[in-house]
Design a protein around this motif. Sequence first.
Motif, mmCIF file in Angstrom:
data_model
loop_
_atom_site.group_PDB
_atom_site.id
_atom_site.type_symbol
_atom_site.label_atom_id
_atom_site.label_comp_id
_atom_site.label_asym_id
_atom_site.label_seq_id
_atom_site.Cartn_x
_atom_site.Cartn_y
_atom_site.Cartn_z
ATOM 1 N N SER A 167 75.501 -20.837 -56.865
ATOM 2 C CA SER A 167 74.822 -21.976 -57.495
ATOM 3 C C SER A 167 73.489 -21.574 -58.123
ATOM 4 N N ARG A 205 73.738 -21.310 -61.784
ATOM 5 C CA ARG A 205 74.179 -22.512 -62.503
ATOM 6 C C ARG A 205 73.132 -23.609 -62.296
ATOM 7 N N GLU A 232 72.687 -26.469 -63.259
ATOM 8 C CA GLU A 232 73.186 -27.826 -63.027
ATOM 9 C C GLU A 232 73.631 -28.036 -61.574
ATOM 10 N N LEU A 233 73.777 -26.941 -60.828
ATOM 11 C CA LEU A 233 74.154 -27.028 -59.416
ATOM 12 C C LEU A 233 72.963 -26.880 -58.466
ATOM 13 N N HIS A 234 71.783 -26.656 -59.011
ATOM 14 C CA HIS A 234 70.622 -26.446 -58.154
ATOM 15 C C HIS A 234 70.364 -27.639 -57.230
#
Length: 128
Positions: free
Chosen positions: A65, A68, A70-72
């Motif tokens: 993650s 990415r 957007e996955l934080h």
Amino acid sequence: MLARTVAAVLILTGAIHLAPVTGLFGADRLKGLYGVDVSGAAELELLLRHRAVLFGLLGACLVASAFRPELHGPALIVALVSVGSFLWLAAPVDALAPALRRVQLIDYGVLLALLVAGAMHAWRLWLH
């Protein structure tokens, strides 16, 4: 800069969660990790070895993650729940084995890093 710092905290937290994977190798390794002798306790050894698998999965997901953005947010929440729940469960235990006390101290540091990273992530979202 903010996203890179959050990513670094996720990688660090993921690596710490990957460390217990070595518990898959049996009772001796579990004793080294947690200071708890599980030899002769097949059910407890099974549960701790399964825990090693789950921590491996969690650690791998946290590291992945990090790359990415957007996955934080979801990754930070999962990591906070993982670390926070251990600290919450361990808090009332007076006589933790030294190895578990070490885990507890490490998790306090990780919790602080995750809280800072969470604030940085929220700030980054607010700026955009």
